[in-house]
Design an enzyme around this catalytic site. Structure first.
Site, PDB file in Angstrom:
ATOM      1  N   SER A  41       0.841  -1.194   0.000  1.00  0.00           N
ATOM      2  CA  SER A  41       0.000   0.000   0.000  1.00  0.00           C
ATOM      3  C   SER A  41       0.873   1.239   0.000  1.00  0.00           C
ATOM      4  CB  SER A  41      -0.901   0.008   1.245  1.00  0.00           C
ATOM      5  OG  SER A  41      -1.498   1.272   1.437  1.00  0.00           O
ATOM      6  N   TYR A  57      -2.138  -1.332  10.282  1.00  0.00           N
ATOM      7  CA  TYR A  57      -2.246  -1.700   8.870  1.00  0.00           C
ATOM      8  C   TYR A  57      -0.996  -1.249   8.109  1.00  0.00           C
ATOM      9  CZ  TYR A  57      -3.956  -1.314   4.012  1.00  0.00           C
ATOM     10  OH  TYR A  57      -4.110  -1.390   2.644  1.00  0.00           O
TER      11      TYR A  57
END
Length: 288
Positions: free
Chosen positions: A180, A193
């Protein structure tokens, strides 16, 4: 003169319970670029894709099928989305194996690999894509339960699935891991995350070095804001409505705009690339 707010509304506010269903999103994410025709780049190959029922995973499954690959898709329990994806794959004349189960458990990771190999006899492309996140405003708000679940789902599963898949991935195979943009620039509201996504970058680079002599390439994709069920099931409606408005292109990307990065890394077009990341992120400049 009033300064404009760059985070404008892009869609109606909405929210779903986890894990979220693509079939209930408005507008529907775009899973396929119908203007692009397949050219057989993955003919005769088999791909195992985690989180393949919806979002980026669905778009990758459909594009791989269009290019000639049979597909096995792992997912939690979004059965309708998974069946819809399977139908899309089969429309290109390819086979699709549905593999429900919680990949935060090692036994499930082992099982989905075994079932894929039993069905297709081989794994040519492994796409470790599934992930979850929980928005929190402070590290003090992160529960140990959610912290463990995030790491087990996002990064532990990659170790387990790759470990069990290795005997079935031959020379010329490709492993593609989804990281990401948050791995590169961080995220104040997604601490755990972002930490898993940073771990995925290091895992990918290290695995690439480990498998280079075996002729197996390992790369990754680090998307920015993409319109997927993960968004509507993780954030409050007001934030969902603005998702993607703060990147240079002023919008969230569609899954169909990310899938070609996976195709490039899966096929022979990227035969001299390993240990690298592609960044379909709407224009953010990141080091990586």
């Amino acid at each position: 003169m009033q300064k404009s707010n760059p985070k404008k509304l892009l869609r109606k506010p909405q929210h779903q319970d986890r894990p979220g269903q693509e079939s209930r999103m408005s507008p529907q994410p775009v899973a396929e670029n119908t203007a692009v025709k397949g050219s057989g780049k993955l003919s005769g190959k088999t791909a195992l894709i985690t989180g393949g029922d919806s979002g980026i995973g669905r778009a990758v499954a459909v594009l791989f099928a269009k290019e000639g690959a049979n597909v096995a898709i792992s997912y939690l329990n979004e059965h309708k989305d998974a069946k819809d994806t399977c139908k899309m794959v089969e429309e290109f004349g390819r086979e699709c194996l549905l593999l429900p189960g919680d990949i935060s458990k090692e036994s499930v990771c082992k099982s989905i690999v075994q079932k894929t190999v039993k069905k297709f006899k081989q794994i040519d492309i492994l796409v470790n894509n599934a992930a979850i996140h929980y928005e929190t405003k402070s590290i003090t708000d992160i529960s140990t339960k959610n912290l463990r679940k995030t790491f087990e789902t996002n990064i532990f599963s990659m170790f387990w699935i790759t470990k069990y898949a290795m005997p079935s991935i031959r020379k010329g195979g490709s492993i593609i891991n989804t990281s990401s943009v948050t791995a590169y620039r961080g995220s104040a509201d997604l601490l755990d995350y972002s930490a898993t996504k940073g771990a995925i970058v290091s895992f990918t680079r290290s695995l690439a070095a480990s498998l280079s002599e075996k002729g197996i390439r390992v790369n990754g994709v680090a998307p920015g804001p993409i319109w997927t069920p993960l968004i509507v099931s993780s954030f409050k409606p007001a934030k969902v409505a603005k998702h993607g408005s703060d990147v240079p292109l002023k919008r969230a990307g569609e899954p169909s705009e990310v899938a070609p990065s996976y195709l490039f890394l899966a096929c022979s077009d990227s035969s001299y690339i390993t240990g690298q990341f592609l960044h379909p992120n709407g224009g953010e400049i990141v080091g990586g």
